[in-house]
Design a protein around this motif. Structure first.
Motif, PDB file in Angstrom:
ATOM      1  N   LYS A  43       0.832  -1.202   0.000  1.00  0.00           N
ATOM      2  CA  LYS A  43       0.000   0.000   0.000  1.00  0.00           C
ATOM      3  C   LYS A  43       0.869   1.256   0.000  1.00  0.00           C
ATOM      4  CE  LYS A  43      -3.501  -2.771   0.486  1.00  0.00           C
ATOM      5  NZ  LYS A  43      -4.376  -3.083  -0.672  1.00  0.00           N
ATOM      6  N   MET A  44       0.393   2.287  -0.732  1.00  0.00           N
ATOM      7  CA  MET A  44       1.088   3.571  -0.728  1.00  0.00           C
ATOM      8  C   MET A  44       0.674   4.358   0.510  1.00  0.00           C
ATOM      9  SD  MET A  44       0.993   6.772  -3.441  1.00  0.00           S
ATOM     10  CE  MET A  44       1.632   5.833  -4.817  1.00  0.00           C
ATOM     11  N   ARG A  45       1.662   4.704   1.327  1.00  0.00           N
ATOM     12  CA  ARG A  45       1.381   5.518   2.509  1.00  0.00           C
ATOM     13  C   ARG A  45       1.322   7.000   2.143  1.00  0.00           C
ATOM     14  NH1 ARG A  45       4.403   3.354   7.869  1.00  0.00           N
ATOM     15  NH2 ARG A  45       3.356   5.259   8.554  1.00  0.00           N
ATOM     16  N   ASP A  46       2.301   7.443   1.329  1.00  0.00           N
ATOM     17  CA  ASP A  46       2.348   8.856   0.944  1.00  0.00           C
ATOM     18  C   ASP A  46       2.947   8.983  -0.450  1.00  0.00           C
ATOM     19  OD1 ASP A  46       1.569  10.284   3.491  1.00  0.00           O
ATOM     20  OD2 ASP A  46       3.289   9.130   4.228  1.00  0.00           O
ATOM     21  N   PRO A  47       2.367   9.860  -1.291  1.00  0.00           N
ATOM     22  CA  PRO A  47       3.025  10.176  -2.563  1.00  0.00           C
ATOM     23  C   PRO A  47       4.214  11.094  -2.304  1.00  0.00           C
ATOM     24  CG  PRO A  47       1.033  11.469  -2.328  1.00  0.00           C
ATOM     25  CD  PRO A  47       1.066  10.540  -1.148  1.00  0.00           C
ATOM     26  N   TYR A  67      15.921   3.880  -1.463  1.00  0.00           N
ATOM     27  CA  TYR A  67      15.669   2.444  -1.320  1.00  0.00           C
ATOM     28  C   TYR A  67      16.954   1.649  -1.544  1.00  0.00           C
ATOM     29  CZ  TYR A  67      13.553  -2.134  -1.519  1.00  0.00           C
ATOM     30  OH  TYR A  67      13.247  -3.435  -1.245  1.00  0.00           O
ATOM     31  N   LEU A  68      17.758   2.047  -2.530  1.00  0.00           N
ATOM     32  CA  LEU A  68      19.013   1.345  -2.778  1.00  0.00           C
ATOM     33  C   LEU A  68      19.929   1.406  -1.563  1.00  0.00           C
ATOM     34  CD1 LEU A  68      19.976   2.254  -6.461  1.00  0.00           C
ATOM     35  CD2 LEU A  68      19.264   0.038  -5.569  1.00  0.00           C
ATOM     36  N   ASN A  69      19.987   2.572  -0.926  1.00  0.00           N
ATOM     37  CA  ASN A  69      20.825   2.704   0.270  1.00  0.00           C
ATOM     38  C   ASN A  69      20.343   1.770   1.375  1.00  0.00           C
ATOM     39  OD1 ASN A  69      22.375   4.664  -0.979  1.00  0.00           O
ATOM     40  ND2 ASN A  69      21.208   6.369  -0.115  1.00  0.00           N
ATOM     41  N   ALA A  70      19.031   1.696   1.567  1.00  0.00           N
ATOM     42  CA  ALA A  70      18.484   0.807   2.593  1.00  0.00           C
ATOM     43  C   ALA A  70      18.716  -0.657   2.225  1.00  0.00           C
ATOM     44  CB  ALA A  70      16.993   1.078   2.780  1.00  0.00           C
ATOM     45  N   LEU A  71      18.595  -0.976   0.939  1.00  0.00           N
ATOM     46  CA  LEU A  71      18.811  -2.355   0.498  1.00  0.00           C
ATOM     47  C   LEU A  71      20.261  -2.769   0.717  1.00  0.00           C
ATOM     48  CD1 LEU A  71      17.606  -4.852  -0.969  1.00  0.00           C
ATOM     49  CD2 LEU A  71      18.335  -3.801  -3.118  1.00  0.00           C
ATOM     50  N   ASN A  96       7.401  -1.798   6.794  1.00  0.00           N
ATOM     51  CA  ASN A  96       6.291  -0.934   7.196  1.00  0.00           C
ATOM     52  C   ASN A  96       6.430   0.494   6.682  1.00  0.00           C
ATOM     53  OD1 ASN A  96       4.778  -2.847   8.723  1.00  0.00           O
ATOM     54  ND2 ASN A  96       6.307  -2.687  10.362  1.00  0.00           N
ATOM     55  N   HIS A  97       7.642   0.858   6.248  1.00  0.00           N
ATOM     56  CA  HIS A  97       7.852   2.234   5.800  1.00  0.00           C
ATOM     57  C   HIS A  97       9.114   2.274   4.937  1.00  0.00           C
ATOM     58  CE1 HIS A  97       8.910   6.510   5.934  1.00  0.00           C
ATOM     59  NE2 HIS A  97       7.642   6.751   6.268  1.00  0.00           N
ATOM     60  N   PHE A  98       8.940   2.256   3.613  1.00  0.00           N
ATOM     61  CA  PHE A  98      10.103   2.299   2.728  1.00  0.00           C
ATOM     62  C   PHE A  98       9.739   3.025   1.439  1.00  0.00           C
ATOM     63  CE2 PHE A  98       7.844  -1.596   1.640  1.00  0.00           C
ATOM     64  CZ  PHE A  98       7.860  -1.622   0.250  1.00  0.00           C
ATOM     65  N   TYR A  99      10.752   3.612   0.817  1.00  0.00           N
ATOM     66  CA  TYR A  99      10.545   4.256  -0.473  1.00  0.00           C
ATOM     67  C   TYR A  99      10.320   3.188  -1.542  1.00  0.00           C
ATOM     68  CZ  TYR A  99      11.860   8.958   1.037  1.00  0.00           C
ATOM     69  OH  TYR A  99      11.889  10.187   1.642  1.00  0.00           O
ATOM     70  N   PHE A 100       9.353   3.442  -2.420  1.00  0.00           N
ATOM     71  CA  PHE A 100       9.147   2.536  -3.547  1.00  0.00           C
ATOM     72  C   PHE A 100      10.445   2.478  -4.353  1.00  0.00           C
ATOM     73  CE2 PHE A 100       7.076   1.463  -7.735  1.00  0.00           C
ATOM     74  CZ  PHE A 100       6.621   0.214  -7.328  1.00  0.00           C
ATOM     75  N   PRO A 101      10.883   1.286  -4.781  1.00  0.00           N
ATOM     76  CA  PRO A 101      12.202   1.162  -5.426  1.00  0.00           C
ATOM     77  C   PRO A 101      12.350   1.940  -6.729  1.00  0.00           C
ATOM     78  CG  PRO A 101      11.373  -0.986  -4.746  1.00  0.00           C
ATOM     79  CD  PRO A 101      10.246  -0.022  -4.588  1.00  0.00           C
ATOM     80  N   PHE A 102      11.230   2.337  -7.348  1.00  0.00           N
ATOM     81  CA  PHE A 102      11.300   2.985  -8.658  1.00  0.00           C
ATOM     82  C   PHE A 102      10.773   4.416  -8.586  1.00  0.00           C
ATOM     83  CE2 PHE A 102      10.658  -1.559  -9.298  1.00  0.00           C
ATOM     84  CZ  PHE A 102      11.758  -1.878 -10.086  1.00  0.00           C
ATOM     85  N   THR A 103      11.469   5.317  -9.288  1.00  0.00           N
ATOM     86  CA  THR A 103      11.057   6.712  -9.403  1.00  0.00           C
ATOM     87  C   THR A 103      10.586   6.973 -10.831  1.00  0.00           C
ATOM     88  OG1 THR A 103      12.625   7.423  -7.703  1.00  0.00           O
ATOM     89  CG2 THR A 103      11.817   9.110  -9.212  1.00  0.00           C
ATOM     90  N   PHE A 104       9.459   7.649 -10.955  1.00  0.00           N
ATOM     91  CA  PHE A 104       8.876   7.984 -12.261  1.00  0.00           C
ATOM     92  C   PHE A 104       9.551   9.259 -12.766  1.00  0.00           C
ATOM     93  CE2 PHE A 104       4.939   9.679 -14.581  1.00  0.00           C
ATOM     94  CZ  PHE A 104       5.176   8.904 -15.708  1.00  0.00           C
TER      95      PHE A 104
END
Length: 567
Positions: A379-383, A473-477, A485-493
């Motif tokens: 689920k998207m928490r925040d755009p 996300y790459l840094n966290a990975l 529970n709280h992470f940036y989506f791996p892809f940026t548009f």
């Protein structure tokens, strides 16, 4: 003059052509380096004797054989002399190198022989001979082959590099172990005559160049090294294998190793869990495609597994209990003696307890059975909007049961660096279809005007594949700190940024090439401007793509722009 002699500097305008003479396979040619006019600053001595000298600097490229900077020494009345660092291009060979080196020993059986060239294969070039005639030539690779000591050719294929300056011979199977092999590469010279390419002939023989290296291989391994795996499914090291996404498993090899699958042994493919339990499955070795194929068994979720392919000796290879060894002692019965003369003949056997592993690698299963299930519970928490200078890009902060691993988002050596997730934007929203496309891309390319700052692929025109990996996300990975529970989506548009960059690039070219594009296109770029991304949702199709290219499922994901800068 009256005992005076003036020395100083003078300006001169020079018109002409400078070049070098080149000899390739006894074919002599003149190659221009610079042609035209140039202003030069010369040292002068006047008036009697009158003398001028100086240097003319040029960027040098002689048929790709020699590149760099050179300077020509000019002296009025004397022949120009080139001063160039390094070796001369005269007599320069076309074949630059061939590996393995000749007489090299213990060469790996996984080696791919390679030839490199000083010129691009298949590309034509123009030269002028001593008679002043213009000639058009090209270099062709006639053959690149590998043979054993007996002259038998090794089956394989030739792979050319992207720049056509290298060729590799990839054998179908591993190279024969402990064998003397000979690599032979041959290139030819062709001339364009009356619209047809014809071989160049000198002294009645085709103009060719060849090189031969003989080397000796080492031993063959008794297993399949990971370096010989092109890709596999499950993927080597995969952390979130989806247990029900596909039942088709495989290991694609670069070099065939059919010698490991000889008759007389029992082969087993097992999936072993940490608790010691094993799940076996049937497999076959596809010799034609260098591929191990199997059915993926029912696996537990969120469980580490080891794929193990091993063999044991088969029952029929053992001596049956109570059987007399072949060539055993002789039985004899007479009136005076009944019994056996001599002992049993020694017989070699294979231990029934022998087990040899051929392939072994690890992976772990996901909490989810399928990709659809995984995305349905994310689920998207925040755009999120990222500042990109001239505009912005879109991301998202997510909440899910698990994150995404590097196999899914960027690929690894065991997926040919191809990610399992493939994203494509339809760009059907009003901003792209009604504003961006009519202004930036409609009718593209515009005559000779094309994009300069980027390749048209892989992002596309328009940029349907305009995505990048999210740095957070790459840094966290990489630090293993992804919080489901709280992470940036791996892809940026990033399509909004790409279209702005495309617009700026094309705007400059169109306005500075008015005559090449026509008035309609010119007026479009000269009088209109591109607004920032409108508010709203932007749909993206995310496909799950197996390592062999098969797409098993596709789900929709929506990026959101809520900045309110263009409602």
């Amino acid at each position: 003059m009256n005992g005076w002699y003036a020395m100083g500097q003078t300006y001169a305008y020079l018109q002409g052509e400078l070049g070098v003479k080149v000899k390739l396979w006894l074919v002599k040619m003149r190659v221009p380096v610079v042609k035209g006019g140039a202003a030069a600053l010369l040292q002068a001595g006047l008036p009697n004797p009158t003398y001028f000298k100086g240097y003319l600097g040029v960027n040098l490229n002689v048929l790709g054989l020699i590149k760099g900077k050179a300077r020509f020494k000019l002296s009025i009345g004397e022949e120009c002399e080139i001063i160039c660092p390094g070796s001369s291009p005269i007599e320069e060979p076309i074949i630059n190198d061939l590996s393995p080196s000749t007489n090299e020993n213990e060469v790996s059986v996984f080696t791919i022989p390679q030839a490199t060239f000083n010129m691009e294969l298949g590309k034509h070039f123009s030269v002028t001979n001593d008679a002043g005639e213009k000639k058009i030539y090209r270099i062709g690779l006639q053959h690149f082959e590998l043979k054993d000591k007996g002259g038998k050719s090794i089956p394989g294929k030739i792979i050319l590099g992207n720049d056509k300056r290298e060729a590799r011979f990839q054998a179908k199977e591993i190279l024969p172990p402990h064998s003397e092999l000979t690599a032979h590469v041959l290139v030819s010279f062709e001339e364009l005559q009356n619209g047809r390419w014809r071989p160049v002939v000198t002294s009645g023989k085709p103009a060719i160049e060849e090189r031969t290296h003989t080397f000796t291989t080492g031993g063959a391994p008794n297993n399949i090294p990971l370096e010989n795996i092109v890709y596999s499914y499950p993927v080597v090291g995969q952390k979130y294998f989806l247990t029900e996404e596909s039942s088709k498993g495989y290991v694609q090899l670069l070099f065939g190793q059919k010698y490991l699958f000889e008759k007389g042994f029992n082969y087993r493919l097992n999936f072993s869990a940490d608790d010691g339990s094993r799940i076996g499955t049937e497999f076959k070795y596809n010799d034609a495609d260098n591929r191990i194929e199997f059915t993926i068994p029912k696996l537990l979720r969120k469980t580490p597994y080891i794929v193990d392919l091993s063999y044991t000796t088969s029952a029929d290879s053992q001596q049956p209990q109570g059987a007399k060894p072949k060539g055993a002692s002789k039985e004899m019965a007479t009136e005076d003696f009944t019994g056996q003369i001599g002992g049993d003949k020694a017989q070699a056997s294979i231990s029934a307890s022998l087990e040899q592993s051929i392939l072994n690698y690890s992976f772990a299963t996901s909490l989810h059975p399928t990709f659809r299930d995984k995305m349905s519970q994310a689920k998207m928490r925040d755009p999120v909007a990222f500042d990109a200078g001239i505009t912005f890009t879109l991301g998202a902060i997510m909440q899910a049961r698990e994150g995404f691993d590097d196999v899914e988002i960027q690929g690894t050596d065991r997926t040919q660096q191809k990610a399992l997730l493939l994203l494509k934007a339809g760009l059907e929203e009003d901003y792209f279809s009604q504003t961006v496309y009519p202004l930036v891309y409609e009718g593209y390319p515009y005559g000779s005007v094309r994009l300069r700052y980027r390749d048209e692929s892989p992002l596309g025109i328009p940029p349907h594949y305009g995505f990048s990996l999210t740095t957070d996300y790459l840094n966290a990975l990489n630090s293993k700190t992804v919080n489901p529970n709280h992470f940036y989506f791996p892809f940026t548009f990033i399509a909004p940024l790409v279209v702005f960059q495309d617009y700026r690039d094309l705007e400059y070219s169109v306005i500075n090439n008015h005559n090449a594009v026509g008035s309609a296109v010119y007026n479009r770029f000269a009088t209109r401007s591109l607004p920032v991304l409108k508010d709203g949702k932007y749909k993206v199709a995310i496909s799950y793509r197996l390592p062999d290219g098969t797409i098993t499922s596709t789900v929709d994901f929506f990026f959101k722009n809520v900045l309110g800068l263009n409602k």
